[in-house]
Write a protein that holds these residues in place. Structure first.
Motif, PDB file in Angstrom:
ATOM      1  N   VAL A 139       0.816  -1.340   0.052  1.00  0.00           N
ATOM      2  CA  VAL A 139      -0.170   0.094   0.075  1.00  0.00           C
ATOM      3  C   VAL A 139       1.005   1.164   0.132  1.00  0.00           C
ATOM      4  CG1 VAL A 139      -1.554   1.525   1.520  1.00  0.00           C
ATOM      5  CG2 VAL A 139      -2.099  -1.021   1.181  1.00  0.00           C
ATOM      6  N   THR A 140       1.741   1.281   0.823  1.00  0.00           N
ATOM      7  CA  THR A 140       2.760   2.628   0.888  1.00  0.00           C
ATOM      8  C   THR A 140       3.513   2.894  -0.492  1.00  0.00           C
ATOM      9  OG1 THR A 140       2.959   2.488   3.256  1.00  0.00           O
ATOM     10  CG2 THR A 140       4.644   3.504   2.037  1.00  0.00           C
ATOM     11  N   PRO A 141       4.343   1.941  -0.791  1.00  0.00           N
ATOM     12  CA  PRO A 141       4.876   2.277  -2.377  1.00  0.00           C
ATOM     13  C   PRO A 141       3.962   2.766  -3.371  1.00  0.00           C
ATOM     14  CG  PRO A 141       5.207   0.035  -1.960  1.00  0.00           C
ATOM     15  CD  PRO A 141       4.728   0.625  -0.456  1.00  0.00           C
ATOM     16  N   VAL A 142       2.522   1.920  -3.423  1.00  0.00           N
ATOM     17  CA  VAL A 142       1.948   2.175  -4.390  1.00  0.00           C
ATOM     18  C   VAL A 142       1.156   3.680  -4.205  1.00  0.00           C
ATOM     19  CG1 VAL A 142      -0.608   1.732  -5.567  1.00  0.00           C
ATOM     20  CG2 VAL A 142       0.822  -0.180  -4.863  1.00  0.00           C
ATOM     21  N   THR A 143       0.743   4.149  -3.102  1.00  0.00           N
ATOM     22  CA  THR A 143       0.229   5.534  -2.904  1.00  0.00           C
ATOM     23  C   THR A 143       1.496   6.306  -2.841  1.00  0.00           C
ATOM     24  OG1 THR A 143      -0.752   4.618  -0.898  1.00  0.00           O
ATOM     25  CG2 THR A 143      -0.640   6.787  -0.918  1.00  0.00           C
ATOM     26  N   LEU A 144       2.600   6.037  -2.594  1.00  0.00           N
ATOM     27  CA  LEU A 144       3.924   7.132  -3.069  1.00  0.00           C
ATOM     28  C   LEU A 144       3.859   7.177  -4.518  1.00  0.00           C
ATOM     29  CD1 LEU A 144       6.800   5.583  -1.009  1.00  0.00           C
ATOM     30  CD2 LEU A 144       5.696   7.946  -0.932  1.00  0.00           C
ATOM     31  N   THR A 145       3.566   6.169  -5.435  1.00  0.00           N
ATOM     32  CA  THR A 145       3.429   6.356  -7.044  1.00  0.00           C
ATOM     33  C   THR A 145       2.169   7.151  -7.003  1.00  0.00           C
ATOM     34  OG1 THR A 145       4.286   4.021  -7.086  1.00  0.00           O
ATOM     35  CG2 THR A 145       3.543   5.177  -8.999  1.00  0.00           C
ATOM     36  N   ALA A 146       1.220   7.109  -6.646  1.00  0.00           N
ATOM     37  CA  ALA A 146       0.051   8.094  -6.725  1.00  0.00           C
ATOM     38  C   ALA A 146       0.291   9.172  -6.441  1.00  0.00           C
ATOM     39  CB  ALA A 146      -1.245   7.409  -6.046  1.00  0.00           C
ATOM     40  N   MET A 147       1.207   9.599  -5.380  1.00  0.00           N
ATOM     41  CA  MET A 147       1.449  10.918  -5.005  1.00  0.00           C
ATOM     42  C   MET A 147       2.198  11.743  -6.056  1.00  0.00           C
ATOM     43  SD  MET A 147       2.143  10.287  -1.042  1.00  0.00           S
ATOM     44  CE  MET A 147       2.079  12.080  -0.323  1.00  0.00           C
ATOM     45  N   VAL A 148       3.245  10.667  -6.719  1.00  0.00           N
ATOM     46  CA  VAL A 148       4.149  11.262  -7.802  1.00  0.00           C
ATOM     47  C   VAL A 148       3.189  11.727  -9.006  1.00  0.00           C
ATOM     48  CG1 VAL A 148       5.738  10.639  -9.725  1.00  0.00           C
ATOM     49  CG2 VAL A 148       6.236  10.146  -6.917  1.00  0.00           C
ATOM     50  N   LEU A 149       2.324  10.720  -9.495  1.00  0.00           N
ATOM     51  CA  LEU A 149       1.175  11.075 -10.386  1.00  0.00           C
ATOM     52  C   LEU A 149       0.477  12.212 -10.139  1.00  0.00           C
ATOM     53  CD1 LEU A 149       0.057   7.613 -11.253  1.00  0.00           C
ATOM     54  CD2 LEU A 149       1.537   8.955 -12.768  1.00  0.00           C
ATOM     55  N   GLU A 150       0.013  12.631  -8.901  1.00  0.00           N
ATOM     56  CA  GLU A 150      -0.712  13.668  -8.473  1.00  0.00           C
ATOM     57  C   GLU A 150       0.076  14.969  -8.874  1.00  0.00           C
ATOM     58  OE1 GLU A 150      -1.860  17.071  -6.355  1.00  0.00           O
ATOM     59  OE2 GLU A 150      -0.126  15.803  -5.617  1.00  0.00           O
ATOM     60  N   ARG A 151       1.554  14.832  -8.440  1.00  0.00           N
ATOM     61  CA  ARG A 151       2.464  16.098  -8.738  1.00  0.00           C
ATOM     62  C   ARG A 151       2.355  16.194 -10.124  1.00  0.00           C
ATOM     63  NH1 ARG A 151       2.249  19.928  -6.030  1.00  0.00           N
ATOM     64  NH2 ARG A 151       0.062  18.974  -5.855  1.00  0.00           N
ATOM     65  N   TYR A 152       2.619  15.155 -10.749  1.00  0.00           N
ATOM     66  CA  TYR A 152       2.565  15.100 -12.445  1.00  0.00           C
ATOM     67  C   TYR A 152       1.643  15.894 -13.182  1.00  0.00           C
ATOM     68  CZ  TYR A 152       2.279  13.398 -17.230  1.00  0.00           C
ATOM     69  OH  TYR A 152       1.933  13.360 -18.777  1.00  0.00           O
ATOM     70  N   VAL A 153       0.372  15.567 -12.581  1.00  0.00           N
ATOM     71  CA  VAL A 153      -1.150  16.127 -13.133  1.00  0.00           C
ATOM     72  C   VAL A 153      -0.776  17.522 -12.572  1.00  0.00           C
ATOM     73  CG1 VAL A 153      -3.519  16.126 -12.910  1.00  0.00           C
ATOM     74  CG2 VAL A 153      -2.223  14.145 -12.809  1.00  0.00           C
ATOM     75  N   ALA A 154      -0.384  17.891 -11.213  1.00  0.00           N
ATOM     76  CA  ALA A 154      -0.648  19.265 -10.943  1.00  0.00           C
ATOM     77  C   ALA A 154       0.402  20.124 -11.612  1.00  0.00           C
ATOM     78  CB  ALA A 154      -0.207  19.619  -9.484  1.00  0.00           C
ATOM     79  N   ILE A 155       1.528  19.742 -12.324  1.00  0.00           N
ATOM     80  CA  ILE A 155       2.543  20.776 -12.876  1.00  0.00           C
ATOM     81  C   ILE A 155       2.303  20.578 -14.332  1.00  0.00           C
ATOM     82  CG2 ILE A 155       5.003  20.575 -13.327  1.00  0.00           C
ATOM     83  CD1 ILE A 155       5.381  19.693 -10.116  1.00  0.00           C
ATOM     84  N   CYS A 156       2.254  19.471 -14.953  1.00  0.00           N
ATOM     85  CA  CYS A 156       2.282  19.227 -16.300  1.00  0.00           C
ATOM     86  C   CYS A 156       0.565  19.352 -17.082  1.00  0.00           C
ATOM     87  CB  CYS A 156       2.647  17.862 -16.998  1.00  0.00           C
ATOM     88  SG  CYS A 156       4.371  17.400 -16.251  1.00  0.00           S
ATOM     89  N   MET A 157      -0.424  19.030 -16.148  1.00  0.00           N
ATOM     90  CA  MET A 157      -1.765  19.103 -16.631  1.00  0.00           C
ATOM     91  C   MET A 157      -2.522  20.100 -15.417  1.00  0.00           C
ATOM     92  SD  MET A 157      -1.955  15.098 -17.406  1.00  0.00           S
ATOM     93  CE  MET A 157      -3.753  15.407 -18.098  1.00  0.00           C
ATOM     94  N   PRO A 158      -2.269  21.203 -15.170  1.00  0.00           N
ATOM     95  CA  PRO A 158      -2.606  22.148 -14.317  1.00  0.00           C
ATOM     96  C   PRO A 158      -4.184  22.271 -14.437  1.00  0.00           C
ATOM     97  CG  PRO A 158      -1.318  23.528 -15.559  1.00  0.00           C
ATOM     98  CD  PRO A 158      -1.062  22.010 -16.027  1.00  0.00           C
ATOM     99  N   LEU A 159      -4.560  22.340 -15.766  1.00  0.00           N
ATOM    100  CA  LEU A 159      -6.069  22.697 -16.196  1.00  0.00           C
ATOM    101  C   LEU A 159      -6.939  21.669 -15.553  1.00  0.00           C
ATOM    102  CD1 LEU A 159      -5.587  24.757 -19.568  1.00  0.00           C
ATOM    103  CD2 LEU A 159      -5.909  25.823 -16.957  1.00  0.00           C
ATOM    104  N   ARG A 160      -6.323  20.530 -15.678  1.00  0.00           N
ATOM    105  CA  ARG A 160      -7.252  19.167 -15.302  1.00  0.00           C
ATOM    106  C   ARG A 160      -6.880  18.809 -14.048  1.00  0.00           C
ATOM    107  NH1 ARG A 160      -7.480  14.544 -19.694  1.00  0.00           N
ATOM    108  NH2 ARG A 160      -9.563  14.308 -18.324  1.00  0.00           N
ATOM    109  N   HIS A 161      -6.117  19.406 -13.223  1.00  0.00           N
ATOM    110  CA  HIS A 161      -5.839  19.006 -11.919  1.00  0.00           C
ATOM    111  C   HIS A 161      -7.192  18.745 -11.024  1.00  0.00           C
ATOM    112  CE1 HIS A 161      -4.376  19.355  -7.579  1.00  0.00           C
ATOM    113  NE2 HIS A 161      -3.516  18.036  -8.118  1.00  0.00           N
ATOM    114  N   GLY A 162      -7.969  19.863 -11.130  1.00  0.00           N
ATOM    115  CA  GLY A 162      -9.053  20.091 -10.185  1.00  0.00           C
ATOM    116  C   GLY A 162     -10.110  18.981 -10.421  1.00  0.00           C
ATOM    117  N   GLU A 163     -10.108  18.545 -11.778  1.00  0.00           N
ATOM    118  CA  GLU A 163     -11.056  17.229 -12.116  1.00  0.00           C
ATOM    119  C   GLU A 163     -10.437  15.988 -11.780  1.00  0.00           C
ATOM    120  OE1 GLU A 163     -12.406  15.172 -16.406  1.00  0.00           O
ATOM    121  OE2 GLU A 163     -11.552  17.139 -16.533  1.00  0.00           O
TER     122      GLU A 163
END
Length: 302
Positions: A100-124
């Motif tokens: 669970v912990t490493p999979v969640t870490l990967t999800a947190m990285v993807l969240e940062r990716y969306v926030a930085i690379c796809m900021p307009l879709r981050h809210g959705e």
């Protein structure tokens, strides 16, 4: 006989000292995690922010695995055997939380990716509703190794085996294929490493193209990804140390290596999550200080 007795006493003393050190470290980590979990539930805005929701999952997962593995460690230290069926009940959440912990870490990285690379879709993509789906996906992916490991175990173990008393360890579930558990985790971790590397490369490209405030935010995102990568690396290394331990024939060396491995590659990754998001994150750290100062003030005024 006297030299042998003195060696036995010395070994017992060293084992007790090691156990006490581990207990102190686990208590410190659990106390920090408990304060951070309380802070998360105390502030409303954290419940609707994707990265804090994922952070809370890692805290709960790490706290669960620290508590349960500590129980198993104490049982082994005092040579206490328990029924296999009870060991299964204890080991099931341990095996789940390991992933669970490493999979969640990967999800947190993807969240940062969306926030930085796809900021307009981050809210959705990172809304509260999406996070509920994300939590289900995280636990579904994390349960795959458990399902495979226990399926092979139940298929090969006899009914009488469940009633037998054994020293509780996840190794007893490897009676059919000794390296199955490690192989499954390594495949999962390889996939997660590829996702993190690709996310880092994408964020790095955005960081080079950004300017001013955007550049500062992307640089901060890159540092977070690097820290998560380091934590994931420690989680990956812990899958290899059973092979290192198996190659050691000297019992004294084996005990020392096992102790160092447990501290470095088992406990260390569990303390990085609080440092990354609990103490490093300005918003969360402010809330943590405010909440604890308020509690201390209330106690002093009573």
């Amino acid at each position: 006989m006297a030299p042998n007795n003195s060696l036995v006493i010395e070994d017992l003393l060293q084992q007790n000292i090691r156990l006490n050190i581990v207990q102190v470290l686990i208590m410190i980590f659990l106390c920090i995690n408990f304060l951070l979990i309380l802070t998360f539930f105390k502030k409303e805005c954290f419940h609707t922010t994707a990265r804090y929701i994922l952070f809370a999952i890692t805290l709960l997962s790490d706290s669960c695995i620290l508590s349960l593995t500590d129980i198993l460690l104490i049982l082994v230290h005092f040579n206490i055997s328990i029924p296999v069926w009870l060991c299964i009940i204890i080991s099931l959440p341990v095996l789940l939380c390991i992933t669970v912990t490493p999979v969640t870490l990967t999800a947190m990285v993807l969240e940062r990716y969306v926030a930085i690379c796809m900021p307009l879709r981050h809210g959705e993509l990172c809304s509260s509703r999406s996070m509920m789906h994300c939590i289900l996906i995280i636990h579904s992916i994390s349960s795959v190794p458990c399902i495979i490991i226990f399926s092979t175990f139940f298929a090969s173990a006899s009914i009488n085996f469940y009633k037998q008393y054994h020293m509780c360890s996840v190794k007893i579930f490897d009676i059919s294929q000794s390296h199955l558990r490690t192989a499954i985790y390594q495949i999962q971790f390889l996939i997660m490493c590829i996702i993190i590397v690709l996310s880092y490369v994408k964020i790095l490209k955005v960081a080079k193209a950004a300017s001013g405030e955007d550049r500062r935010l992307t640089r901060k995102g890159l540092k977070t990804v690097v820290l998560h990568s380091f934590q994931l690396l420690l989680c990956l290394i812990q899958l290899w140390y059973p092979f290192i331990e198996a190659a050691i024939l000297n019992f004294r060396v084996y005990e020392n290596v096992r102790y160092v491995n447990y501290i470095m590659f088992y406990l260390a990754p569990k303390c990085l999550s609080p440092l990354i998001y609990g103490l490093k994150d300005e918003c969360f750290f402010r809330a943590l200080k405010t909440y604890n100062l308020f509690v201390l003030y209330k106690r002093n005024t009573k």
